[in-house]
Write a protein that holds these residues in place. Structure first.
Motif, short mmCIF file in Angstrom:
data_model
loop_
_atom_site.label_atom_id
_atom_site.label_comp_id
_atom_site.label_asym_id
_atom_site.label_seq_id
_atom_site.Cartn_x
_atom_site.Cartn_y
_atom_site.Cartn_z
N ARG A 15 0.83 -1.21 0.00
CA ARG A 15 0.00 0.00 0.00
C ARG A 15 0.87 1.27 0.00
O ARG A 15 0.67 2.17 -0.82
N GLU B 205 -6.07 3.97 -3.70
CA GLU B 205 -6.70 2.70 -3.32
C GLU B 205 -8.19 2.76 -3.61
O GLU B 205 -8.87 3.74 -3.29
N GLU C 212 -5.89 -2.30 -5.21
CA GLU C 212 -6.89 -2.82 -4.27
C GLU C 212 -6.33 -4.06 -3.59
O GLU C 212 -5.63 -4.87 -4.21
#
Length: 551
Positions: A260, A270, A320
């Motif tokens: 992330r 995201e 994602e």
């Protein structure tokens, strides 16, 4: 006259036989009644003795002048909040020497020697030794007896003085110990045949040692070995308490965080896409079908459908982390019916190599960070799952599918995809020839690719697709997506897909589509092959396959 006497004798004989049978039955019933009564009397006697012993024990506890130093807490019901400060075992250092501290953890192990009790208290993968000795005004003989009755895995509060023995402590991760002053049970565990300490001890025996006919393994250890494997499905929660599993899931959590953070720094955002989607292919072999208010639907078995729509919504770069569902029958060491996909999709300017480079740098960054920041966790896992040092080189080896077939000695066009057996063979060949465990294969055959993958201009039987491999298996796959609505529709028809079910997707592409591509990293696969766990279920908190739906 003779006939009458014969009949009379026959009747007398039958009466004698009947009486004998009745006698035997009555005798047998009486014997059974006696046995039942004796057994009942014995049980009553045992019960009475147990009640008497319990009464004596309660009286002994009540008479103990030091009873305030131990006992069971009442159920924690948020009735109060005090200023007590609980210390983490990992934080104990020289600054705590001689200080009275409070810790809470599970009873990992317990030994009673005379009037001394040696407790190992565990917090996640850390543990510390606690010593209780009979001494005036602090610890009584009754207190030691009470400690002996605490079952392993019970949650306890320990009050005591931190000290550092001159002799190294081999039975705990901390080299400090606590001299017990007070002990209280927060929650008692039921009796377990094997505690986490036993499971960890047995699991350190490698499969090679277990199967070696020359090694003697006693009966109790054999039972424990079987029990440790059964814990994976029978009592998953207990198995997850082991230090290896604690380390694995801390590494798993960190990989998600690194994925992330790395992409956010590169301009990705995201997103969160639907996991209930309309079915677009009848009898899709690897999808879970469901009725969505009268509409044929399925659980999402790939995340790229909506990720591509996000790119055409001008988000440019998206990612994602979420579940992916595949209806896979059987139980293999490397597949699950539900797993976590780390998916990214991005606009490309000229070549699908742009996506490959992003993913390659991302994985390199994750591998480097794990080695630098999580040495302790990696060492714990290696104790239970021994593995060879991972060989990774930069630039990463990148070969085409046809080149992979050549390395395997296969004739081109006779293989449509790399099955697991050929993946293992190829990994060994590449490891020996190129001295690396991390490589990329590109341009897979069209017949084994997704209908969304764009076809190579020079070789229409192949697509601009790619897969990443680590050790013996695939960890990620992706492709440049088809952004031409006419050829996309043609490919969909070739795959037997109902065009009406993907009309909105094709419409999105027809409104002007950026060239784009993406990749999906299987999180559990990455953990499986990076740590060489042998079984993907070790990387899944509560795994789902065709045989497992509970817990």
């Amino acid at each position: 006259m003779a006939e009458c006497l014969q009949e009379s004798a026959q009747k007398i004989s039958e009466e004698i036989q009947e009486n004998k049978q009745n006698f035997e039955e009555n005798y047998s019933n009486n014997q059974n009644s006696i046995k039942i009564k004796l057994k009942q009397n014995k049980l009553i006697k045992i019960k009475n003795e147990a009640l008497q012993n319990e009464e004596k024990w309660v009286q002994e506890l009540n008479d103990d002048s030091l009873k305030e130093n131990y006992g069971d807490y009442q159920l924690v019901q948020s009735l109060q909040q005090t200023n007590k400060k609980w210390i983490q075992i990992k934080d104990i250092d020289d600054s705590f020497l001689g200080k009275n501290i409070l810790i809470r953890g599970r009873l990992h192990n317990l030994r009673i020697i005379g009037n001394c009790a040696f407790l190992i208290v565990r917090q996640q993968s850390q543990n510390i030794q606690v010593v209780a000795q009979k001494q005036a005004d602090i610890t009584s003989k009754t207190m030691i007896k009470w400690i002996k009755k605490i079952h392993l895995e019970s949650i306890i509060d320990i009050h005591g003085i931190v000290q550092k023995p001159n002799i190294p402590i081999n039975c705990a991760s901390s080299q400090y110990e606590i001299c017990l002053k007070k002990i209280f049970v927060v929650s008692r565990s039921s009796s377990l045949n094997y505690g986490v300490a036993d499971i960890q001890r047995i699991k350190k025996k490698s499969l090679k040692e277990i199967s070696d006919e020359n090694e003697e393994i006693d009966l109790e250890d054999r039972k424990a070995i079987n029990n440790s494997f059964l814990f994976n499905t029978i009592n998953k929660v207990i198995d997850l308490r082991t230090s290896a599993q604690q380390a694995i899931f801390r590494l798993k959590s960190s990989i998600c965080q690194m994925f992330r953070e790395n992409l956010l720094l590169q301009g990705f955002i995201e997103i969160h896409t639907p996991k209930i989607i309309q079915s677009f292919k009848k009898e899709y072999s690897d999808s879970f079908s469901l009725d969505y208010f009268g509409i044929d639907a399925q659980l999402s078995n790939f995340p790229k459908f909506y990720s591509q729509m996000a790119i055409q919504s001008d988000f440019e770069r998206v990612f994602e982390i979420g579940p992916i569902y595949r209806k896979l029958h059987g139980r293999t060491h490397h597949t699950l019916c539900e797993f976590i996909g780390m998916n990214l999709e991005m606009e490309i300017k000229e070549s699908y190599q742009e996506v490959i480079d992003i993913v390659t740098d991302l994985l390199f960054s994750i591998f480097l960070s794990l080695e630098m920041m999580f040495q302790q966790e990696l060492q714990i896992v290696k104790e239970y799952f021994p593995s060879q040092t991972l060989k990774i080189k930069k630039p990463v080896l990148q070969i085409s599918f046809q080149e992979a077939c050549s390395l395997l000695g296969e004739v081109q066009n006779q293989m449509d995809y790399l099955d697991n057996i050929n993946q293992v063979k190829l990994s060994k060949i590449i490891s020996q020839k190129y001295d690396t465990d991390f490589y990329i294969i590109t341009q897979f055959p069209s017949i084994s690719s997704n209908f969304m993958d764009i076809v190579c201009d020079e070789e229409p039987n192949y697509t601009y697709s790619y897969k990443f491999f680590l050790r013996n298996g695939e960890i990620a796959s992706g492709s440049q997506r088809n952004h031409d609505p006419l050829s996309l529709e043609k490919r969909a028809l070739q795959y037997g897909i109902d065009i009406n079910s993907i009309k909105k997707y094709i419409d999105v592409i027809s409104y002007g589509a950026y060239p784009h591509g993406g990749c999906c990293i299987g999180l559990e696969r990455l953990i499986l092959y990076y740590l060489d766990l042998q079984n993907i279920r070790k990387a899944s908190l509560f795994s789902r396959d065709s045989k497992t739906i509970n817990p």
